[in-house]
Design a protein around this motif. Structure first.
Motif, PDB file in Angstrom:
ATOM      1  N   VAL A  30       0.860  -1.172   0.000  1.00 19.68           N
ATOM      2  CA  VAL A  30       0.000   0.000   0.000  1.00 19.68           C
ATOM      3  C   VAL A  30       0.902   1.229   0.000  1.00 19.68           C
ATOM      4  N   HIS A 129      -7.351   1.213   3.134  1.00 15.39           N
ATOM      5  CA  HIS A 129      -6.892   0.432   1.983  1.00 15.39           C
ATOM      6  C   HIS A 129      -7.430  -0.994   2.036  1.00 15.39           C
ATOM      7  N   THR A 133      -9.977  -2.641  -0.658  1.00 15.08           N
ATOM      8  CA  THR A 133      -9.404  -3.637  -1.551  1.00 15.08           C
ATOM      9  C   THR A 133     -10.018  -5.017  -1.373  1.00 15.08           C
TER      10      THR A 133
END
Length: 289
Positions: A30, A129, A133
């Motif tokens: 990330v 994130h 995701t």
């Protein structure tokens, strides 16, 4: 004879179904604007992740000093242990995220100088994130944190700083921080050049279990008490005193928690023994009970 073959086929199909495994992806990244770098993490996806469209609870599993995001994969056998816990019904399917806190600088907290703010990265970049995701349930009741040693310290203070984020916390053999300002100064002496006394005191109080509890408002203390705590440390562990003091501080302030002292030291054999219990404990937090 046909019946025997039919039964054998059913047994084989049953065995194949029962033997389904989750998947571990050892290094995914990330981009962090806060830390000005690409950050690694490992992730465990449960056995039925690819076959369904359901969303899953998430456990953030933190490594100790000297390891990185691969520690729980390589030494902790997270895939094998999680698969067995899920297959046996002792834990529900979940996603397990193992971030790296050993690159650039070591540790899970914001630096006292303010130039490497890992804790900000964790909450402001990593968690969003993961939730963007992967199919992760984003409500607090479906999020937990656990870790060993340095990661146990991360578990404690992330949960004390942001009890609104976690349903459960499970520090193992935790580094519990300094228990006095003098002890803190002695431990941090090489990092304090040019830092004001006020900044030093504020940083200590933010990383002191007793200070956080003592300075908490009634609502903040209520939130801390709403976290399900599982604290475990081996009887031969060199960090036993801090874990015992944490237990005492929690007892004095009526913070519900499970506290376990078991045979063992500061070793992977101890943490591998505890991980199935951690998965079972936090799974109960993800369910109605």
């Amino acid at each position: 004879m046909k019946q025997l073959f039919f039964l054998a086929g059913l047994i084989m199909i049953s065995h194949m179904t029962a033997a389904q495994n989750g998947n571990v992806y050892e290094t995914r990244t990330v981009k962090s604007e806060i830390l000005k770098s690409e950050r690694n993490y490992s992730i465990y996806l449960p056995p039925d992740y690819a076959e369904t469209d359901r969303s899953y609870p998430v456990l953030y599993l933190l490594h100790g000093a000297g390891d990185d995001h691969t520690g729980w994969v390589q030494f902790g056998q997270v895939q094998h242990i999680a698969d067995n816990a899920i297959d046996s019904g002792k834990a529900g399917p979940m996603i397990i995220v193992m971030p790296d806190a050993n690159t650039g600088r070591r540790g899970y907290f914001n630096d006292i100088k303010g130039d490497f703010n890992y804790e900000d990265f964790f909450f402001e970049e990593l968690v969003p994130h993961i939730e963007k995701t992967y199919r992760v349930r984003s409500e607090r009741r479906y999020r937990a944190v656990a870790g060993l040693s340095m990661g146990g310290g991360g578990t404690i203070f992330y949960s004390l700083h942001r009890p609104d984020m976690f349903a459960a916390a499970a520090p193992l053999s935790a580094a519990t921080g300094s228990w006095s300002l003098e002890q803190y100064k002695e431990r941090m002496i090489n990092q304090m050049e040019g830092i004001s006394e006020t900044s030093i005191k504020n940083h200590f109080e933010r990383h002191s279990i007793e200070s956080i509890i003592d300075n908490a408002s009634e609502e903040e203390l209520k939130q801390i008490k709403s976290v399900r705590w599982y604290i475990s440390c081996g009887d031969d562990d060199f960090l036993y005193e801090g874990n015992a003091r944490m237990h005492i501080a929690f007892r004095k302030n009526e913070i519900p928690h499970e506290y376990r002292v078991k045979d063992g030291g500061h070793t992977w054999s101890y943490w591998r023994m505890e991980l199935p219990l951690v998965l079972e404990f936090i799974s109960k937090s993800f369910m109605q009970y």
